[in-house]
Design a protein around this motif. Structure first.
Motif, mmCIF file in Angstrom:
data_model
loop_
_atom_site.group_PDB
_atom_site.id
_atom_site.type_symbol
_atom_site.label_atom_id
_atom_site.label_comp_id
_atom_site.label_asym_id
_atom_site.label_seq_id
_atom_site.Cartn_x
_atom_site.Cartn_y
_atom_site.Cartn_z
ATOM 1 N N ASP A 345 8.461 6.222 2.379
ATOM 2 C CA ASP A 345 8.820 5.479 3.578
ATOM 3 C C ASP A 345 7.736 4.968 4.123
ATOM 4 O O ASP A 345 7.944 4.291 5.476
ATOM 5 C CB ASP A 345 9.490 6.565 4.550
ATOM 6 C CG ASP A 345 8.585 7.684 5.169
ATOM 7 O OD1 ASP A 345 7.389 7.538 4.775
ATOM 8 O OD2 ASP A 345 9.076 8.464 6.019
ATOM 9 N N GLY A 347 6.885 1.711 3.145
ATOM 10 C CA GLY A 347 6.995 0.242 2.876
ATOM 11 C C GLY A 347 6.754 -0.082 1.733
ATOM 12 O O GLY A 347 6.151 0.800 0.977
ATOM 13 N N ALA A 348 6.898 -1.260 1.352
ATOM 14 C CA ALA A 348 6.797 -1.753 0.133
ATOM 15 C C ALA A 348 5.290 -1.950 -0.175
ATOM 16 O O ALA A 348 4.505 -1.966 0.693
ATOM 17 C CB ALA A 348 7.236 -3.058 -0.048
ATOM 18 N N PHE A 349 4.835 -1.876 -1.468
ATOM 19 C CA PHE A 349 3.333 -2.164 -1.743
ATOM 20 C C PHE A 349 3.248 -2.854 -3.032
ATOM 21 O O PHE A 349 3.720 -2.446 -4.168
ATOM 22 C CB PHE A 349 2.777 -0.538 -2.103
ATOM 23 C CG PHE A 349 1.309 -0.603 -2.332
ATOM 24 C CD1 PHE A 349 0.521 -0.618 -1.243
ATOM 25 C CD2 PHE A 349 0.747 -0.844 -3.753
ATOM 26 C CE1 PHE A 349 -0.852 -0.498 -1.552
ATOM 27 C CE2 PHE A 349 -0.511 -0.967 -3.971
ATOM 28 C CZ PHE A 349 -1.381 -0.688 -2.634
ATOM 29 N N ALA A 351 4.456 -5.253 -5.778
ATOM 30 C CA ALA A 351 5.640 -5.364 -6.610
ATOM 31 C C ALA A 351 6.481 -3.958 -6.269
ATOM 32 O O ALA A 351 7.778 -4.171 -6.943
ATOM 33 C CB ALA A 351 5.460 -5.560 -7.974
ATOM 34 N N PHE A 352 6.075 -3.009 -5.813
ATOM 35 C CA PHE A 352 6.784 -1.683 -5.717
ATOM 36 C C PHE A 352 7.458 -1.722 -4.260
ATOM 37 O O PHE A 352 6.963 -1.897 -3.228
ATOM 38 C CB PHE A 352 5.815 -0.597 -5.681
ATOM 39 C CG PHE A 352 5.097 -0.225 -6.888
ATOM 40 C CD1 PHE A 352 5.656 0.859 -7.781
ATOM 41 C CD2 PHE A 352 3.912 -0.882 -7.473
ATOM 42 C CE1 PHE A 352 5.139 1.017 -8.838
ATOM 43 C CE2 PHE A 352 3.322 -0.827 -8.551
ATOM 44 C CZ PHE A 352 4.045 0.289 -9.555
ATOM 45 N N PRO A 353 8.854 -1.583 -4.273
ATOM 46 C CA PRO A 353 9.732 -1.767 -3.247
ATOM 47 C C PRO A 353 9.620 -0.734 -2.343
ATOM 48 O O PRO A 353 9.713 -0.742 -0.959
ATOM 49 C CB PRO A 353 11.172 -1.741 -3.783
ATOM 50 C CG PRO A 353 11.075 -0.918 -5.103
ATOM 51 C CD PRO A 353 9.676 -1.346 -5.680
ATOM 52 N N ALA A 354 8.603 0.492 -2.662
ATOM 53 C CA ALA A 354 8.656 1.582 -1.665
ATOM 54 C C ALA A 354 7.236 2.372 -2.186
ATOM 55 O O ALA A 354 7.015 2.294 -3.309
ATOM 56 C CB ALA A 354 9.730 2.809 -1.783
ATOM 57 N N GLY A 355 6.639 3.043 -1.042
ATOM 58 C CA GLY A 355 5.472 3.597 -1.794
ATOM 59 C C GLY A 355 5.411 4.637 -0.567
ATOM 60 O O GLY A 355 5.888 4.779 0.549
ATOM 61 N N LEU A 367 3.195 5.948 -5.879
ATOM 62 C CA LEU A 367 4.172 4.772 -6.215
ATOM 63 C C LEU A 367 5.004 5.272 -7.029
ATOM 64 O O LEU A 367 4.590 5.887 -8.185
ATOM 65 C CB LEU A 367 3.240 3.770 -6.984
ATOM 66 C CG LEU A 367 2.181 3.026 -5.808
ATOM 67 C CD1 LEU A 367 1.290 2.097 -6.753
ATOM 68 C CD2 LEU A 367 2.872 2.417 -4.801
ATOM 69 N N THR A 369 7.609 5.797 -10.064
ATOM 70 C CA THR A 369 7.593 5.152 -11.445
ATOM 71 C C THR A 369 8.561 5.989 -12.319
ATOM 72 O O THR A 369 8.354 6.413 -13.447
ATOM 73 C CB THR A 369 6.265 4.856 -11.900
ATOM 74 O OG1 THR A 369 5.657 6.358 -12.280
ATOM 75 C CG2 THR A 369 5.493 3.904 -11.526
ATOM 76 N N ARG A 425 5.868 -3.704 -12.966
ATOM 77 C CA ARG A 425 5.155 -3.426 -11.623
ATOM 78 C C ARG A 425 3.855 -3.125 -11.650
ATOM 79 O O ARG A 425 3.080 -3.570 -10.905
ATOM 80 C CB ARG A 425 6.015 -2.312 -10.822
ATOM 81 C CG ARG A 425 7.457 -2.878 -10.282
ATOM 82 C CD ARG A 425 8.021 -1.965 -9.456
ATOM 83 N NE ARG A 425 9.627 -2.394 -8.985
ATOM 84 C CZ ARG A 425 10.543 -1.670 -9.367
ATOM 85 N NH1 ARG A 425 10.646 -0.798 -9.781
ATOM 86 N NH2 ARG A 425 11.697 -2.409 -8.956
#
Length: 506
Positions: A345, A347-349, A351-355, A367, A369, A425
């Motif tokens: 939670d 936020g995005a990192f 190209a990764f929408p979540a991290g 991340l 995957t 990603r």
């Protein structure tokens, strides 16, 4: 009609079980001609017991049992003892034999009473003989429990002596306490895999078909199993994955239960005394008891086996893997109360929408995957000189970054799609930050054996070391993530036709 349908149902069920058993035996390298003969015996015994007339007018179930069923039964016992049996099974086998004798004795006694009003001497004698044999086998079963356990303890004691000797061997390092962040590759042994499982994802090794091929295909290679130690000045001693443990390599059949043994190979892991995780840590000047956190990229046993040596550590892993990915739970027995599940939670990192910024200071970012397993994750470590991306099994080797040319076996369906998305990603992350280098768990190329081990020999690669790793990556891969000439993997069988093959890059 109902009786016929019932028999057909029994036949189909029995043949399905027999087919699964034959696949297991093939996994154990039983020769195909032997399996064909044995399979015909199994099929014939089942069909003949259901329909004795298949073997001629004078055929009876007793004759089918004697001439087909008994050879099939003896074959089953022989093959089990040859390829699956382990000494810890002895008490169970003796107990089953005892129960069978006692059951047979009871049946003989009842049959004798029905036939002669309770005075059939032959049946009574048979019942007492079988009952006596059952009691003897039962006593032997109880006696063997302590003997088997003692033998196992003695074997483990010998292994522990070898481990201690490896720790004390000359050449160990002293721990450097200068406040620098250090990363050490930890080679915890090797695993035996089929070439197609490792490199055949674009050649039909996908989903159920891929799994079947891993069972029967014997074009095998040896690949390393790496964990990574992080000595962090603010967060203490950390590990990314833990590799395999000693019991998995040297007491495989004792470590796993019978079902797990059926679905794995005895020599799937290899490990020297020097490659034991505790030995490797001690030789670097660390103690396994100091490890405070393990970041588990995924729950597969070649990454989680070393958890048995780290009962004090907090194990950080994706909850989806814990809920849906654990196949062999033994490695987790001592850390079940220490699991931590990131919320992803932060936020995005890129190209990764979540991290997940695990420590809240940007030093370690988790991340997601998924694909190789339901909750696979990569771990990004930020250093002053750049960054290190621990890949786990999202991609096996540096050439696998060319995901449209080289691909490992994938699960199929949505999982394959997710794994390819994760690879894209990762490509994006590496392309956008020239200071980040990938580190793999099973890389069997010169990138790992020469470049990575050299750059991280003392734990501090520096900018120059990271730059050299990136230069090697760019020599293997084009900016469009294609392999340059000379880096495409090819399987080379063992020269003698036996043993394990190797991989050449052309």
């Amino acid at each position: 009609m109902i009786k016929v349908l019932g028999k057909i149902g029994l036949l189909v069920s029995a043949l399905t079980v027999a087919a699964a058993w034959l696949v297991v035996l093939r996994l154990k390298s039983v020769p195909v001609p032997l399996l064909v003969v044995y399979g015909l015996l199994l099929a014939g015994s089942v069909a003949g017991l259901l329909w004795p007339g298949l073997f001629g007018r004078r055929s009876t179930r007793r004759r089918v049992l004697a001439f087909v069923g008994v050879p099939a039964g003896l074959g089953t016992l022989g093959l089990y003892l040859a390829v699956v049996y382990y000494v810890t099974d002895l008490p169970v086998l003796l107990a089953l034999a005892a129960a069978g004798c006692l059951g047979w004795a009871a049946a003989a006694l009842l049959r004798g009473r029905r036939r002669a009003g309770g005075s059939d001497t032959r049946q009574t004698r048979r019942a007492f003989l079988l009952g006596g044999a059952g009691l003897v086998l039962g006593v032997l079963s109880g006696w063997s429990v302590s003997r088997v356990e003692r033998q196992r303890r003695e074997m483990l004691a010998r292994r522990e002596h070898q481990r201690q000797a490896a720790v004390r061997a000359p050449g160990a390092r002293r721990r450097v306490a200068d406040g620098a962040l250090r990363v050490f590759p930890i080679h915890t042994g090797d695993t035996i895999v089929t070439y197609g499982q490792f490199y055949g994802g674009l050649d039909g090794w996908e989903g159920l078909n891929g799994y079947v091929r891993t069972l029967v295909n014997k074009a095998q290679i040896v690949v390393p199993v790496y964990a990574y130690l992080i000595d962090h000045p603010r967060h203490g001693l950390l590990l990314v994955d833990t590799g395999v443990n000693r019991e998995q390599a040297h007491d495989h059949d004792g470590y796993y239960d019978m079902t797990s043994r059926l679905l794995s190979e005895r020599d799937e892991y290899q490990m020297t005394s020097q490659q034991d995780l505790r030995v490797r840590l001690a030789r670097l000047g660390y103690d396994a008891k100091e490890v405070s956190t393990v970041f588990l990229t995924h729950v597969h046993d070649d990454h989680a086996g070393g958890l048995r040596y780290l009962p004090q550590a907090t194990v950080v892993m994706d909850r989806r893997d814990w809920d849906h990915g654990v196949l062999y739970p033994y490695s987790f027995d001592l850390v079940r109360e220490n699991l931590s599940f990131p919320a992803f939670d932060s936020g995005a990192f890129g190209a990764f929408p979540a991290g997940q910024d695990h420590f809240g200071d940007g030093s370690i970012v988790l991340l997601p995957t998924p694909g190789h397993s339901p909750g696979h994750m990569c771990v990004l470590l930020r250093m002053d000189e750049g960054g290190v991306l621990f890949m786990g099994d999202t991609l096996y080797t540096l050439p696998h970054l060319a995901v449209d040319q080289v691909r490992q076996m994938t699960i199929g369906g949505a999982d394959t799609i997710h794994q390819i998305e994760a690879a894209r990603r990762i490509q994006n992350l590496l392309a956008s930050d020239a200071g980040v280098v990938p580190l793999f768990a099973h890389d069997n190329t010169r990138y790992q054996s020469e470049r990575v081990l050299s750059a991280f020999a003392h734990g501090t690669p520096g900018k120059e070391g990271l730059r050299e790793l990136r230069a090697h990556m760019e020599a293997v891969l084009t900016p469009g993530w294609r392999l340059r000439p000379g880096h495409t993997p090819h399987f080379v069988p063992a020269a003698s036709g036996t043993g394990w093959g190797r991989v050449e890059f052309r």
